[in-house]
Structure formats: C-alpha cells, structure tokens
Enzyme design. Structure first.
Site, PDB file in Angstrom:
ATOM      1  N   ASP A  92       0.847  -1.183   0.000  1.00 15.55           N
ATOM      2  CA  ASP A  92       0.000   0.000   0.000  1.00 15.55           C
ATOM      3  C   ASP A  92       0.893   1.246   0.000  1.00 15.55           C
ATOM      4  O   ASP A  92       2.119   1.147   0.050  1.00 15.55           O
ATOM      5  CB  ASP A  92      -0.950  -0.009   1.192  1.00 15.55           C
ATOM      6  N   SER A  93       0.286   2.406  -0.034  1.00 15.34           N
ATOM      7  CA  SER A  93       1.076   3.636  -0.113  1.00 15.34           C
ATOM      8  C   SER A  93       1.385   4.226   1.249  1.00 15.34           C
ATOM      9  O   SER A  93       2.148   5.190   1.347  1.00 15.34           O
ATOM     10  CB  SER A  93       0.307   4.687  -0.926  1.00 15.34           C
ATOM     11  N   GLY A  94       0.789   3.677   2.295  1.00 16.39           N
ATOM     12  CA  GLY A  94       0.943   4.242   3.630  1.00 16.39           C
ATOM     13  C   GLY A  94      -0.095   5.284   3.968  1.00 16.39           C
ATOM     14  O   GLY A  94      -0.130   5.790   5.092  1.00 16.39           O
ATOM     15  N   GLY A  95      -0.961   5.606   3.005  1.00 23.02           N
ATOM     16  CA  GLY A  95      -1.950   6.649   3.229  1.00 23.02           C
ATOM     17  C   GLY A  95      -2.878   6.354   4.387  1.00 23.02           C
ATOM     18  O   GLY A  95      -3.111   7.213   5.247  1.00 23.02           O
ATOM     19  N   PHE A  96      -3.431   5.151   4.447  1.00 25.59           N
ATOM     20  CA  PHE A  96      -4.372   4.793   5.511  1.00 25.59           C
ATOM     21  C   PHE A  96      -3.724   4.942   6.881  1.00 25.59           C
ATOM     22  O   PHE A  96      -4.323   5.486   7.815  1.00 25.59           O
ATOM     23  CB  PHE A  96      -4.872   3.362   5.313  1.00 25.59           C
ATOM     24  N   ASP A 145      -3.269   8.323  -1.444  1.00 27.33           N
ATOM     25  CA  ASP A 145      -4.589   8.955  -1.465  1.00 27.33           C
ATOM     26  C   ASP A 145      -4.929   9.482  -0.085  1.00 27.33           C
ATOM     27  O   ASP A 145      -4.240   9.186   0.885  1.00 27.33           O
ATOM     28  CB  ASP A 145      -5.659   7.951  -1.915  1.00 27.33           C
ATOM     29  N   ASP A 264      -8.067  -7.744   0.862  1.00 28.03           N
ATOM     30  CA  ASP A 264      -7.055  -7.962   1.898  1.00 28.03           C
ATOM     31  C   ASP A 264      -7.632  -7.580   3.243  1.00 28.03           C
ATOM     32  O   ASP A 264      -8.540  -6.751   3.323  1.00 28.03           O
ATOM     33  CB  ASP A 264      -5.812  -7.117   1.624  1.00 28.03           C
ATOM     34  N   CYS A 302     -12.206 -29.221   6.878  1.00 26.60           N
ATOM     35  CA  CYS A 302     -10.981 -28.514   6.483  1.00 26.60           C
ATOM     36  C   CYS A 302      -9.805 -29.483   6.392  1.00 26.60           C
ATOM     37  O   CYS A 302      -9.662 -30.383   7.234  1.00 26.60           O
ATOM     38  CB  CYS A 302     -10.681 -27.408   7.496  1.00 26.60           C
ATOM     39  N   HIS A 333      -4.835 -22.112  10.018  1.00 22.12           N
ATOM     40  CA  HIS A 333      -6.214 -22.494   9.715  1.00 22.12           C
ATOM     41  C   HIS A 333      -7.003 -21.335   9.124  1.00 22.12           C
ATOM     42  O   HIS A 333      -7.697 -21.494   8.116  1.00 22.12           O
ATOM     43  CB  HIS A 333      -6.926 -23.007  10.963  1.00 22.12           C
TER      44      HIS A 333
END
Length: 371
Positions: A92-96, A145, A264, A302, A333
């Site tokens: 990611d760009s680090g914006g969040f 952003d 994600d 599973c 898991h």
C-alpha cells in the site's frame, strides 16, 4: 502493463473470474491477499503461508519505511528476497496509516506527522510514497490517497477527492519502474456522485488496476455493498479491481457478487491470535471452556495442517498455556479458510452459479441467523 484476462462472468450477478499475470507469478481472481504488515505474516513462516494457498501477500509501506527503511530493503535485493517470498507482493502507499495518526497535518502536497520511531517531524506525499514503493520492489503498488473517516460531510469528501485525484496524477509521474503496476484508488466516502466522479477521472488516467478505498472505516456491510454497487459500473471492465481492507467472509462474498476481484485484511491472523477461528459453521472462540474436552478438529471439513493434526482441545490448551504455537496453528487455519473460500468462489463463477454458492455458504456459516 500486467496482463489481466477475464475468464468467466456469472450471469446472475456481477461476479467475475480473472487472471492477473505479474513478474512473480499468476494471480487467479477473485483472490484474498493475507497481510504481512512488517514484511511477515504474524506467527507464520513463508512456507506455511504458501501451503495455505496464498498467491499474493501484502506488506505495509508506512511501517517498512519506519523500520527497517526502504534503503536497507533495496540493498537486500528488494522485498521478495528480503522476506524470502517468491510470489507476488502488493504494497500500500501508507496513506491509511498516516491519516490514522494523531496530530497529523494534511496539506495540499501531502501529510506531516511525527515519526513513531525517531520522534521527528516527517512528510509523506505522493512523490515520497512512490519513491519508497519503487525501492521496496513489490509487484503491485498503490497510489497515495487521502483516506477520510466515516462519517464525513459531502463538502469535505468532495474536497478530498480533488486532492486524491491530484495526488494520483503525481504518483503516475513519479513512478519509475515498469516491473511494478501502480493502481489508482477511488475515494468519495458513501456519496454516489463523488464515487462516480473519482472513478471516472481515475479511469481516464489509465492505471493498470483500480482500488476502492475508504470502505473499511466503520460504515458497516450495508453501506459497503451500496458503495461497491455504485462505484463498480465506472471501473474499467478489463482491469483488476481491489477492495481495500475488506474483511469478514460475508463482506468478501457480497463484494465478489458486486464485481470486485481482490481483497485484503488482517482479520484472519488477528482473530487467530485471540483464539477466534473461522469454520464453515461460523466462528469458534477456542478459549471457551466447552472446548477443553473437544477432540474434533477445528473444522471437520478442512484439510489444513492444523485440522489434519490437532484438536480443538489441544488448541484450547495451547491458548490457556500461552504457547506461541496457538497463534501459529490458528493463523494457518484461518488463512487457509479464507483462501479456500475464494477458491470455491472462483469455481462457482466458472460454473455460473455464484449466487447459489454464496447463499449456501452464508447459510451454513450462520450469517443469516446472525443478521
């Protein structure tokens, strides 16, 4: 340009089956991307992540910039070599992360904030973010952003998307590597007109992929569905679509139905560390006393390493004993559960019965009873 091929469309919904080719391998979509914030999935080795079915993982630009620094990663041969992962990576760009910090100062060219490691005043803007991502060397990188909180007023969101669009153009100009695909990010809060405006203007910039941001900040599933529904028609059909930070199984399936390709979230590994495990019949909290003598696997349907070899009683014991292995087995898991779910979604789209698959999955999972 990374080739993206649409292989199938579900005629009963907007769900799509695609294939994205990157320098480090092919990504079959829809896909869930486990998150390795500091260049590692918590409590899992790369071999375990691979065995769980991961095709691509995420790393966090902001945190890697703070520690150990993109310069060191670049000297080590790039992020793939540094973390010993030879499949695709997205950063990611680090914006969040930056916009979540206290006492940040948002300007027209970027954000000033206090460095969590050194305490120094630090500036991050589109040019700086792209330079960091170019140095890290992930296959897919994100534009810088402005991620605004929910709720936000229409006026604030309108000013914000103007900034996001300017920054997206700056990111395009600053981007230096042809072996990395730069995705633009659609913002606009929950406002239909702003989402459309942002999506259309980003599409005109011709990014190789597009993300829908700002939908994991507390707006809830119903608003999430609305935002995706009125954003998706304005995203290019022939480019991958990434819904950022989402989320729970129901969030992902509802968003696949509405035309999203990539997802994600930290939930699988974060929940694992707190003893919450996902099963086809809903979530289990394995610290609950009722599991002390439960000798079934976590999920009887599973086939992950955890379920093939260990019982709920053993994991209950590990959590009570504060053993590190509890987090590892639970993460194996949960990540496997998510990746199996999206693999089944891909097969359902190929069969052209995604809506029936989603309904059956969520009924067994107990989602409709929860609602």
């Amino acid at each position: 340009m990374f080739p993206f091929e649409l292989l199938a469309n579900d005629t009963g919904s907007r769900a799509r089956r695609g294939r994205l080719t990157t320098p480090h391998g092919v990504i079959e979509t829809p896909i869930f991307m486990p998150v390795g914030t500091h260049g590692a999935l918590k409590a899992m080795t790369p071999d375990q992540v691979d065995a769980a079915g991961a095709q691509i993982i995420l790393a966090n630009t902001y945190h890697l910039h703070l520690k150990p620094g993109e310069g060191l990663v670049e000297k080590a041969g790039g992020l793939h070599r540094f973390m010993n992962w030879d499949k695709p990576i997205l950063t990611d760009s680090g914006g969040f992360q930056v916009f979540s910090l206290p006492k940040k100062q948002i300007g027209e060219d970027g954000v000033t904030f206090r460095n969590e490691v050194t305490g120094e005043q630090t500036f991050l803007g589109p040019k700086e973010a792209i330079a960091i991502e170019n140095a890290l060397g992930a296959d897919i990188i994100m534009a810088f952003d402005e991620c605004i909180p929910y709720p936000s007023s229409h006026d604030y969101a309108a000013q914000s998307i103007k900034k996001t669009l300017r920054w997206a153009e700056s990111c395009r100009k600053a981007h230096r590597r042809e072996d990395q695909a730069l995705f633009g990010i659609v913002q606009g809060s929950v406002y239909q007109d702003l989402r459309r405006e942002c999506a259309e203007q980003l599409a005109a910039m011709d990014f190789p992929g597009y993300a829908v941001g700002g939908v994991s900040v507390g707006e809830g599933l119903e608003l999430l569905k609305q935002v995706v529904e009125f954003t998706e028609p304005f995203l290019p059909e022939d480019k991958p679509r990434y819904l950022m930070g989402v989320g729970l199984p129901e969030d992902i399936l509802e968003s696949i139905e509405r035309g999203m390709d990539m997802f994600d979230c930290v939930i699988p590994t974060r929940y694992a560390r707190s003893a919450t495990l996902f099963t086809r019949r809903g979530k289990l909290r394995l610290t609950n006393r009722r599991f002390r003598r439960d000798f079934y696997p976590v999920d009887t349907s599973c086939d992950c390493y955890c379920c093939r070899n260990f019982t709920r009683a053993y994991l209950h014991h590990l959590f009570n004993a504060n053993e590190v292995l509890s987090a590892t087995l639970s993460a194996i898991h949960n990540v496997h559960f998510y990746l199996t779910m999206v693999a089944e979604a891909r097969r359902a789209i190929e069969r052209n019965d995604f809506v029936a698959f989603k309904k059956a999955f969520l009924e067994e999972y107990g989602f409709y009873r929860q609602g």
